[in-house]
Scaffold this active site. Structure first.
Site, PDB file in Angstrom:
ATOM      1  CG  HIS A  59     -34.565  26.852 116.788  1.00  0.00           C
ATOM      2  ND1 HIS A  59     -35.897  26.957 117.092  1.00  0.00           N
ATOM      3  CD2 HIS A  59     -34.426  25.648 116.179  1.00  0.00           C
ATOM      4  CE1 HIS A  59     -36.530  25.876 116.687  1.00  0.00           C
ATOM      5  NE2 HIS A  59     -35.655  25.059 116.115  1.00  0.00           N
ATOM      6  CG  LEU A  62     -25.368  21.723 115.443  1.00  0.00           C
ATOM      7  CD1 LEU A  62     -24.302  21.933 116.517  1.00  0.00           C
ATOM      8  CD2 LEU A  62     -25.021  22.520 114.185  1.00  0.00           C
ATOM      9  NE  ARG A  63     -31.084  17.717 110.686  1.00  0.00           N
ATOM     10  CZ  ARG A  63     -32.300  18.105 111.066  1.00  0.00           C
ATOM     11  NH1 ARG A  63     -32.756  17.813 112.268  1.00  0.00           N
ATOM     12  NH2 ARG A  63     -33.071  18.785 110.232  1.00  0.00           N
ATOM     13  CG  ASN A  93     -34.796  17.363 116.319  1.00  0.00           C
ATOM     14  OD1 ASN A  93     -33.765  18.012 116.468  1.00  0.00           O
ATOM     15  ND2 ASN A  93     -35.613  17.551 115.293  1.00  0.00           N
ATOM     16  CG  ASP A 151     -37.653  22.474 117.501  1.00  0.00           C
ATOM     17  OD1 ASP A 151     -38.733  23.032 117.304  1.00  0.00           O
ATOM     18  OD2 ASP A 151     -36.751  22.418 116.649  1.00  0.00           O
ATOM     19  CG  ASP A 303     -35.986  25.783 112.826  1.00  0.00           C
ATOM     20  OD1 ASP A 303     -35.307  24.823 113.231  1.00  0.00           O
ATOM     21  OD2 ASP A 303     -37.200  25.696 112.573  1.00  0.00           O
ATOM     22  CG  HIS A 307     -33.778  17.818 106.057  1.00  0.00           C
ATOM     23  ND1 HIS A 307     -34.011  16.869 107.023  1.00  0.00           N
ATOM     24  CD2 HIS A 307     -34.531  18.888 106.408  1.00  0.00           C
ATOM     25  CE1 HIS A 307     -34.865  17.344 107.922  1.00  0.00           C
ATOM     26  NE2 HIS A 307     -35.206  18.575 107.573  1.00  0.00           N
ATOM     27  CG  PHE A 321     -41.980  20.078 107.788  1.00  0.00           C
ATOM     28  CD1 PHE A 321     -42.778  20.989 107.111  1.00  0.00           C
ATOM     29  CD2 PHE A 321     -42.558  18.902 108.244  1.00  0.00           C
ATOM     30  CE1 PHE A 321     -44.132  20.734 106.899  1.00  0.00           C
ATOM     31  CE2 PHE A 321     -43.909  18.636 108.040  1.00  0.00           C
ATOM     32  CZ  PHE A 321     -44.693  19.551 107.358  1.00  0.00           C
ATOM     33  N   GLY A 322     -37.918  21.829 106.743  1.00  0.00           N
ATOM     34  CA  GLY A 322     -36.729  22.529 107.243  1.00  0.00           C
ATOM     35  C   GLY A 322     -35.771  22.980 106.172  1.00  0.00           C
TER      36      GLY A 322
HETATM   37 ZN   LIG Z   1     -39.694  23.499 115.639  1.00  0.00          ZN
HETATM   38 ZN   LIG Z   2     -36.202  23.445 114.871  1.00  0.00          ZN
END
Ligand SMILES: [Zn+2]
Ligand SMILES: [Zn+2]
Length: 427
Positions: A59, A62-63, A93, A151, A303, A307, A321-322
């Site tokens: 998970h 890599l953007r 995503n 996700d 995960d 950012h 988030f993240g």
């Molecule tokens: Zn998620």
């Molecule tokens: Zn994720």
């Protein structure tokens, strides 16, 4: 040829824990045994180090395409190599969302050109991850996806989840589930509890995740599909997973290093403590550690969610988030789980290798003929993590400056050394 000498080989698939040499020939393992002689081979001395099958991260983000300010396939996989990962599964995503064979092919081709480690794309479940029509799942499978997920967002209805699972069961792909009940999540920014009240931050109840996990375990029962719960953070979700496993359902789950390390009590007014699902309660964390120990949890997954600094440098409420995660994952596992005696070293290696491989329907082992992916690490190398040294384009981690015992020392992908921590490799 590359000969890894004098290491302690730990291979969960064969329960091997022994002083052995490992010979790599091109992209595959050639031989595993005591005192291998291979005249002319390059020697990698692993004295005092653990030689494990290559780590897999189920998970990450890599953007690329679309958010290259935060990360690219090149920078993200360099950070992954430094973290000891030889393969990482990247979530869809991106911009555009990886919901079609053409986007999947673009990621696969870019990875072949620039990635330090294997990058395995995950395809979206629904077109644009909008939760309406199904994405081109079969065509994406032909193009190289290893799983399906929306996700970042939950799949809002049981009906759509059933369609996704029916489709993925026919294609034998796992469905990776970001469990969240949007009506309970409702704009929250951290776990609901005494700390959120004291800090004046809007809380997200544990039930937001747990209710969705329970629903989807039931849908997995209805469809017979492979369901994998992403970044599981609550005791309630774990209980559903245990129930599912006992019932013979094909349900698996992963836990992130931040969720087995931190709790909501650690949250500060610092957006590097803002992630989804949020840091959970102490009771949840203890339950997750128990699940990691007893086999209920299948994998540790980072995960990794980079950012760029500007986007996190805002008020807590407004921040995305993240957090990043590749380079601290193994050290958090050693420092938080193995050194205090909560899980064995073999079990930790399993959670990074055989466990995630089996979620994907693969095997992972050090044996002649297998792909030569190897993670070599120290259990006691003392170091401090410094986010500014990272090849990642982002710095959003709550672990900047943290002191660790244990670190990746060399990462080998398909027989090629893609990362080496020089000082320690000589130790
Ligand atoms: Zn998620
Ligand atoms: Zn994720």
């Amino acid at each position: 040829m590359l000969l890894i000498k004098n290491g302690r080989v730990l291979d969960p698939a064969s329960r091997t824990d022994a002083a052995l040499d490992v010979l790599l020939d091109g992209e595959r393992f050639a031989q595993v045994g005591a005192n291998i002689a291979a005249p002319g081979a390059e020697i990698l001395d692993a004295k005092g180090l653990i030689v494990a099958p290559g780590f897999i991260d189920l998970h990450c983000h890599l953007r690329e395409p679309g958010q290259e300010m935060s990360e690219t396939i090149e920078t993200g996989t360099r950070a992954a190599a430094r973290g000891g990962f030889t393969a990482v599964c990247c979530m869809p995503n991106t911009q555009p969302v990886n919901d079609s064979a053409s986007v999947t092919r673009g990621i696969v081709e870019r990875a072949a050109a620039v990635a330090s480690v294997r990058a395995w794309p995950i395809g979206a479940a629904s077109a644009g991850s909008k939760g309406e029509a199904l994405a081109e799942i079969a065509a994406m499978k032909d193009a190289g996806i290893v799983a399906v997920s929306d996700d970042g967002k939950p799949i809002a209805t049981a009906r759509l989840m059933r369609q996704v699972m029916d489709y993925c069961r026919a294609l034998d792909l796992p469905v990776i589930d970001h469990c969240e009940d949007a009506s309970l999540f409702a704009g929250g920014v951290m776990r609901e509890g005494p700390t959120s009240i004291r800090m004046g931050l809007k809380g997200i109840p544990a039930q937001s995740e747990t209710i969705c996990a329970g629903r989807d375990v039931k849908v997995a029962g209805l469809t017979g599909a492979r369901l994998h719960i992403a970044h599981m953070s609550t005791l309630g979700s774990l209980e559903y997973v245990r129930f599912a496993k006992k019932s013979g359902l094909r349900v698996t789950c992963e836990v992130t290093p931040h969720h087995f390390t931190l709790t909501d009590e650690d949250v500060r007014y610092d957006t590097n403590y803002k992630m989804n699902p949020p840091l959970a309660s102490r009771a949840d964390r203890e339950a997750l550690i128990q699940g990691l120990a007893d086999g209920s949890v299948d994998a540790i997954a980072t995960d990794h969610a980079p950012h760029h600094p500007g986007s996190k440098d805002v008020e807590f409420d407004r921040a995305p988030f993240g957090i990043t995660g590749f380079e601290t994952a193994l050290a958090l596992g050693l420092t938080g789980l193995v050194h205090p005696g909560k899980i064995s070293l073999m079990r930790l290696v399993e959670l990074f290798t055989m466990g995630p491989a089996r979620v994907l329907g693969m095997e992972r082992k050090i044996a002649a003929g297998e792909p030569a992916d190897v993670t070599i690490f120290s259990t006691d190398h003392a170091w401090n993590f410094c986010a500014t040294d990272s090849p990642s384009k982002s710095r959003n981690t709550p672990f900047d400056g943290r002191a660790f015992r244990g670190a990746p020392m060399a990462t080998i992908v398909g027989g090629r050394i893609v990362y080496r921590r020089e000082a320690a490799a000589r130790a």
